[in-house]
Design a protein around this motif. Sequence first.
Motif, PDB file in Angstrom:
ATOM      1  N   UNK A   1     -18.360  10.126  29.540  1.00  0.00           N
ATOM      2  CA  UNK A   1     -18.761  10.933  27.774  1.00  0.00           C
ATOM      3  C   UNK A   1     -17.568  10.323  26.259  1.00  0.00           C
ATOM      4  N   UNK A   2     -17.730   9.139  25.910  1.00  0.00           N
ATOM      5  CA  UNK A   2     -16.769   9.336  24.964  1.00  0.00           C
ATOM      6  C   UNK A   2     -17.352   9.817  23.513  1.00  0.00           C
ATOM      7  N   UNK A   3     -16.428  10.903  23.112  1.00  0.00           N
ATOM      8  CA  UNK A   3     -17.183  11.713  21.610  1.00  0.00           C
ATOM      9  C   UNK A   3     -16.455  11.404  20.301  1.00  0.00           C
ATOM     10  N   UNK A   4     -16.840  11.545  19.789  1.00  0.00           N
ATOM     11  CA  UNK A   4     -15.594  11.824  18.048  1.00  0.00           C
ATOM     12  C   UNK A   4     -16.938  11.229  17.268  1.00  0.00           C
TER      13      UNK A   4
ATOM     14  N   UNK B   1     -14.161   6.935  14.722  1.00  0.00           N
ATOM     15  CA  UNK B   1     -13.007   7.308  16.291  1.00  0.00           C
ATOM     16  C   UNK B   1     -13.232   6.505  16.405  1.00  0.00           C
ATOM     17  N   UNK B   2     -13.959   5.776  17.064  1.00  0.00           N
ATOM     18  CA  UNK B   2     -13.928   4.560  17.998  1.00  0.00           C
ATOM     19  C   UNK B   2     -14.494   5.019  18.983  1.00  0.00           C
ATOM     20  N   UNK B   3     -14.978   5.899  19.792  1.00  0.00           N
ATOM     21  CA  UNK B   3     -15.722   5.226  20.514  1.00  0.00           C
ATOM     22  C   UNK B   3     -16.388   3.996  20.944  1.00  0.00           C
TER      23      UNK B   3
ATOM     24  N   UNK C   1     -20.614   4.596  34.618  1.00  0.00           N
ATOM     25  CA  UNK C   1     -22.124   4.269  33.566  1.00  0.00           C
ATOM     26  C   UNK C   1     -20.581   5.326  32.056  1.00  0.00           C
ATOM     27  N   UNK C   2     -20.715   4.219  30.874  1.00  0.00           N
ATOM     28  CA  UNK C   2     -19.812   4.808  29.759  1.00  0.00           C
ATOM     29  C   UNK C   2     -20.692   5.645  29.059  1.00  0.00           C
ATOM     30  N   UNK C   3     -21.142   6.664  28.605  1.00  0.00           N
ATOM     31  CA  UNK C   3     -21.669   7.048  27.344  1.00  0.00           C
ATOM     32  C   UNK C   3     -20.435   7.564  25.707  1.00  0.00           C
ATOM     33  N   UNK C   4     -21.635   7.067  25.017  1.00  0.00           N
ATOM     34  CA  UNK C   4     -21.067   7.366  23.477  1.00  0.00           C
ATOM     35  C   UNK C   4     -22.100   8.304  22.721  1.00  0.00           C
ATOM     36  N   UNK C   5     -21.334   9.266  22.587  1.00  0.00           N
ATOM     37  CA  UNK C   5     -22.062  10.360  21.562  1.00  0.00           C
ATOM     38  C   UNK C   5     -21.006  11.251  20.738  1.00  0.00           C
ATOM     39  N   UNK C   6     -21.792  11.222  19.744  1.00  0.00           N
ATOM     40  CA  UNK C   6     -21.076  12.054  18.308  1.00  0.00           C
ATOM     41  C   UNK C   6     -20.338  13.407  18.908  1.00  0.00           C
ATOM     42  N   UNK C   7     -21.112  13.674  19.883  1.00  0.00           N
ATOM     43  CA  UNK C   7     -20.460  15.518  20.392  1.00  0.00           C
ATOM     44  C   UNK C   7     -20.848  15.348  21.398  1.00  0.00           C
TER      45      UNK C   7
ATOM     46  N   UNK D   1     -14.246  12.260  27.391  1.00  0.00           N
ATOM     47  CA  UNK D   1     -12.873  12.054  26.641  1.00  0.00           C
ATOM     48  C   UNK D   1     -13.080  12.205  24.857  1.00  0.00           C
ATOM     49  N   UNK D   2     -12.942  12.844  24.170  1.00  0.00           N
ATOM     50  CA  UNK D   2     -12.809  13.537  22.664  1.00  0.00           C
ATOM     51  C   UNK D   2     -11.546  12.213  22.172  1.00  0.00           C
ATOM     52  N   UNK D   3     -12.506  11.819  21.137  1.00  0.00           N
ATOM     53  CA  UNK D   3     -11.823  11.015  20.314  1.00  0.00           C
ATOM     54  C   UNK D   3     -12.253  12.259  19.051  1.00  0.00           C
TER      55      UNK D   3
END
Length: 398
Positions: free
Chosen positions: A45-48, A52-54, A154-160, A177-179
Amino acid sequence: MSHGVFSDLVGQDEAVETLRRAAGAAARVVAGEQVGSGSMTHAWIFTGPPGAGRSLAARAFAAALECERDGAGCGECHGCRTVLGKTHADVRFVVPEGLSIGVGEMRALVLRAATAPSGGRWQVVVIEDADRLTEAAGNALLKAIEEPPPRTVFLLCTPSTHPDDISVTIRSRCRVVALRQPPADVVAAALVERDGMAADTAFWAAAAAQGDITRARLLAADPEARARREAVLAVPKRLTGVGACFDVAAALVQSAKAEAAASVVDFDAAERSALEQALGAGGTGRGAAGAMRGAAGQIKDLEKRQKSRATRAQRDALDRALVDLAGFYRDVLVTSLRAPVPVVHGDVAPQSEAAARKWTAESTLRRLEAVLACRESINQNVKPEIAVEAMMLGLWKG
Ligand SMILES: [Zn+2]
């Protein structure tokens, strides 16, 4: 500074280090070597915050996974380049075309992701805006994440990772991964160094884009994007009465619609002509009437998808405008509180300073909250016209 696939993730050294290491472990898996448990993860999970570049981070990591030079993410090999260009056969990008990702779409995706990667490395599914998964789609995804096929990521992008954005059970199966929003001066330095941008333009664009490197590049290069931003920043001084509030609201929504329409027009036309060509290829002879009935259905489906994508593009355009506007009220607030932080919109500092002298900090804060409430309403599917009118009235009254 490195020019590999991670080079746009400025000011995110910790995240980049994590992803580099994981991509290295993934390359060793591909090479048939043993890797320690935990060094490679199948769900991320990519957050930020926005900008921020998720999506950038997820795409860069996908490229590193497909990189033919031992997962280095060189940015130059065929694997890296096709992922970055979104044409790699084993990497799928899911961008919800409507306002949510449905269960049908997710099931189809999970099935395809379970097949062996054609390039012999990884099947990668990048889900941008994973916070827009419907509950049923989330459940379909969860099953795949719980028992991932050996070569699927699986790569998931969410704000938080708040439960409003992603379910607790999915979260518990993913590595996060917190951006961060990179500081504007770090982004500006990257634009100067890498893009060869003039320093004053780079610093202005990076600040105005609030650290979003993609938007900073757009502001620097595209006069129309700059004109739209100027129109947004002129909103506060145009709010002189109720009538003006409605006029300004209508203009803002209209401008977002025009921007959105321009952004999808070429793509829509290309998509339609590709479909018509595909359908036309078998359009004569026996069974042609049946084929035509099928064709009408497919064209209708395409039109529906395009309409839903246009709605989404409108909301995204409007949201960018609201982020600019929120930046203005934030500037007024930091000016009246004499906070030792740089302003976002330095080029309209005289206006934010004048407003800081005129309004109390409390009323400025109420205005800032009106903008944030408007973003939230639109996110909750309130009709943009209605949400924006309510905001304008709030901004005028203070
Ligand atoms: Zn490469």
